[in-house]
Structure formats: C-alpha cells, structure tokens
Scaffold this active site. Structure first.
Site, PDB file in Angstrom:
ATOM      1  N   GLU A   1      -5.942   9.370   0.139  1.00  0.00           N
ATOM      2  CA  GLU A   1      -6.244   7.935   0.189  1.00  0.00           C
ATOM      3  C   GLU A   1      -7.344   7.511  -0.793  1.00  0.00           C
ATOM      4  O   GLU A   1      -7.238   6.454  -1.412  1.00  0.00           O
ATOM      5  CB  GLU A   1      -6.656   7.520   1.608  1.00  0.00           C
ATOM      6  CG  GLU A   1      -5.532   7.604   2.645  1.00  0.00           C
ATOM      7  CD  GLU A   1      -4.412   6.575   2.458  1.00  0.00           C
ATOM      8  OE1 GLU A   1      -4.547   5.674   1.611  1.00  0.00           O
ATOM      9  OE2 GLU A   1      -3.396   6.715   3.154  1.00  0.00           O
TER      10      GLU A   1
ATOM     11  N   SER B   1      -4.150   0.650  -4.533  1.00  0.00           N
ATOM     12  CA  SER B   1      -3.512  -0.545  -3.983  1.00  0.00           C
ATOM     13  C   SER B   1      -4.528  -1.650  -3.694  1.00  0.00           C
ATOM     14  O   SER B   1      -4.176  -2.678  -3.135  1.00  0.00           O
ATOM     15  CB  SER B   1      -2.708  -0.193  -2.716  1.00  0.00           C
ATOM     16  OG  SER B   1      -3.539   0.355  -1.711  1.00  0.00           O
TER      17      SER B   1
ATOM     18  N   HIS C   1       0.828  -1.206   0.000  1.00  0.00           N
ATOM     19  CA  HIS C   1       0.000   0.000   0.000  1.00  0.00           C
ATOM     20  C   HIS C   1       0.871   1.268   0.000  1.00  0.00           C
ATOM     21  O   HIS C   1       0.659   2.177  -0.801  1.00  0.00           O
ATOM     22  CB  HIS C   1      -0.940   0.025   1.201  1.00  0.00           C
ATOM     23  CG  HIS C   1      -1.569   1.376   1.405  1.00  0.00           C
ATOM     24  ND1 HIS C   1      -2.617   1.815   0.638  1.00  0.00           N
ATOM     25  CD2 HIS C   1      -1.248   2.395   2.233  1.00  0.00           C
ATOM     26  CE1 HIS C   1      -2.918   3.062   0.993  1.00  0.00           C
ATOM     27  NE2 HIS C   1      -2.108   3.429   1.969  1.00  0.00           N
TER      28      HIS C   1
ATOM     29  N   HIS D   1       1.312   5.117  -2.666  1.00  0.00           N
ATOM     30  CA  HIS D   1       1.601   6.525  -2.387  1.00  0.00           C
ATOM     31  C   HIS D   1       2.777   7.121  -3.154  1.00  0.00           C
ATOM     32  O   HIS D   1       2.800   8.324  -3.400  1.00  0.00           O
ATOM     33  CB  HIS D   1       1.922   6.707  -0.891  1.00  0.00           C
ATOM     34  CG  HIS D   1       0.716   6.659   0.000  1.00  0.00           C
ATOM     35  ND1 HIS D   1      -0.108   7.743   0.191  1.00  0.00           N
ATOM     36  CD2 HIS D   1       0.191   5.660   0.762  1.00  0.00           C
ATOM     37  CE1 HIS D   1      -1.082   7.417   1.031  1.00  0.00           C
ATOM     38  NE2 HIS D   1      -0.928   6.153   1.391  1.00  0.00           N
TER      39      HIS D   1
HETATM   40 CO    CO Z   1      -2.069   5.289   2.892  1.00  0.00          CO
END
Ligand code: CO
Ligand code: PHE
Length: 296
Positions: free
Chosen positions: A182, A201, A134, A139
């Site tokens: 997010e 993700s 993730h 990111h």
């Molecule tokens: Co995150």
C-alpha cells in the site's frame, strides 16, 4: 448504480471498518453511469499527469501495457487477458473490503479482489475505504510484474498460514502489507519512486511522500516493519524503501515467518513516526504537521 451490500461493521484496532458480503460478483459494467465513467477519467488524468518521474517504471510501463486509459472504466475481462499472459493473475469483483482470511485465500489463488463500484464525485479527493479507482489503478498494474506478482501470491499463502497462528502474527503481517503493497517506496534507476497502491491512487500523497520534508524514509527491514504501527486516515509518517522487488521477495518469501512471529511475540510495537538507532535512515523527517499530534 446498484448499492453495494454492506453486511456489518467490524471493530478492529483501526476502528470500525465496513465488512461486505464476501461473494464474488460480476462487474456490472453496462450499469456504470456517464458520471461514473467521468469520475474514472478525471482521476486517471490527474494521476497520469503527476506520476511520470514519481511512480516506478514497472508501474508506468505495465499501466500502458494493460491498455488502462482515461476513456472509460476498464472492463475486468479486458485486463484479465493481459494479466493471464503476463503472470496468470485474474481479477475478481467484490463489494468492498473482505474479511482477512477471504482476502488471503484470493491472493493465494492469484485472484485479486477489486471493488466494483467507484467513489461518488464528492469523494473525489478522499475516500476512507478502497473503491474501484484505488483497487484497479493502484494495485493492478504491478500484478503484471513477475516478481511482484509472486510476492503477492506468497503473501496470501502466508496470510492463510498466519490466520491459524492468531492475533499477533496477523497484525505483523498486515503491517508488512501496509508498508509495502500500500505505501512502499522503491529506489529505482532514476531515484526514489513510488510503488505503493495507496500512494499512486492519491494525488496528495503522491506529491507528499517524495517532496515533503515531514516524513521519515527508512530502508526496508522486515522485523522493523512488522512492529510498526500505522494510521489509515492521514499521510504516512514513515515510508519504508526497498531497492528492488527482488529484495522484497528474498526478504519475505524465502524465510519461514514462524520463528519470526515467535521472536516478535510480546515485543513492543513502534509508533509510526519513531526513528530507531538501528534504522537505515535515508531521510529523517522534520515531523512538520504531525510531530505534536500525539501518536498512533
Ligand atoms: Co489497497
Ligand atoms: N514466508 C512467509 C511465511 O513463512 C510467507 C510470506 C511471503 C509472507 C511473502 C509475506 C510475503 O509465512
């Protein structure tokens, strides 16, 4: 693999979250097992297959530019070389979720904390806390984008400041992170696309957020987002859509949040699935699958 050192669990409004030692750790790259490299490879390939035409172009282009691939778990040092040139960010290895203030301080210093360990094979489809896949896959590519990179740093600095204001401002700011970094959607040249890390993700949510008639898709509005509650254990009921990273930057970095927090003081929060009369509704969700399940 060595086990992450969990320090304690902390009760928050989202339930118990694990808190780890806040120390920065060296990525133990040589210790990753073949199974762990294979978990990365399979997760990477699965997302690489569905994200073209779904993730925003900046995400896809920067993923390629950084040389992330399915071969093996990337070395933070290799990614750092690309980040340094593009935007001056760097990665710091951590054991897991950090306390808010530590997290903000890293971002304000253009350091992105990445969990060094990867999920176990039985957690392939779902893991309730951020792991290496993730954090890195989700990111890091957008930290190569100059405008997004500046937004992230400003967010960290804003967080350090909000921490001195206490509870409500921090809740407001956390919601902003949730619904942008997010779980944000963006209207790209090609149409509606994903930029949120929590979405890219996840295979399930990468499909759901664009294809499902269930969730609401609403134009981004800062104060609206800051009042909106969210769930961490289901797909989102509402996605907020930006037109560009510049729009997000202009709406957040320039204004002083002090008066905005003050104006929101005591305001009622908005349930995650609600649509307001004042919303710029791009698509009103059918609520299928969640309308009847009570509320956050
Ligand atoms: Co995150
Ligand atoms: N402008 C915000 C403040 O005055 C800081 C901030 C920037 C917050 C970008 C979020 C994102 O506190």
């Amino acid at each position: 693999m060595t086990t992450p050192r969990r320090v304690e669990s902390q009760l928050t409004d989202k339930g118990y979250v694990p808190v780890y030692t806040t120390a920065v750790v060296e990525q133990p790259w040589a210790d990753y097992t073949p199974v762990e490299h294979d978990t990365w490879a399979r997760l990477f390939r699965r997302q690489a297959e569905i994200l073209p035409g779904r993730a925003c172009q900046a995400f896809l282009d920067n993923m390629a530019a950084m040389g992330m691939d399915a071969q093996r778990i990337p070395r933070f040092d290799d990614l750092d070389a690309h980040l340094k040139r593009a935007t001056g960010w760097r990665l710091v290895g951590v054991e897991g979720l950090l306390p808010e203030l530590d997290f903000f301080q890293h971002l304000a210093a253009r350091e992105f904390p990445v969990t060094w360990w990867i999920r176990r094979p039985e957690q392939f489809d779902y893991i309730s806390e951020p792991d290496l896949f993730h954090d890195l896959f989700g990111h890091v590519p957008l930290l190569m984008d100059p405008v997004f990179a500046d937004y992230m740093q400003a967010y960290g600095a804003g967080g350090v400041r909000a921490a001195t204001f206490g509870g409500e401002p921090l809740t407001n700011l956390t919601r902003l992170y949730w619904y942008t970094v997010e779980f944000g959607l963006i209207r790209d040249a090609g149409g509606l696309r994903i930029y949120g890390s929590g979405i890219v993700s996840s295979k399930g949510e990468s499909l759901y957020c664009l294809d499902s008639p269930a969730p609401n898709r609403i134009g981004f509005d800062l104060a609206r987002v800051m009042r909106t509650r969210y769930r961490i254990d289901t797909y989102q009921k509402t996605y907020f859509v930006i037109d560009s990273f510049q729009q997000l930057f202009d709406a957040t970095v320039k204004p002083d949040f002090g008066p905005i927090y003050y104006g929101l003081k005591g305001a009622e929060s908005i349930p995650a699935g609600d649509v307001l009369d004042t919303d710029r509704v791009l698509q009103r969700g059918s609520g299928e699958g969640w309308l009847a399940d009570g509320d956050v």
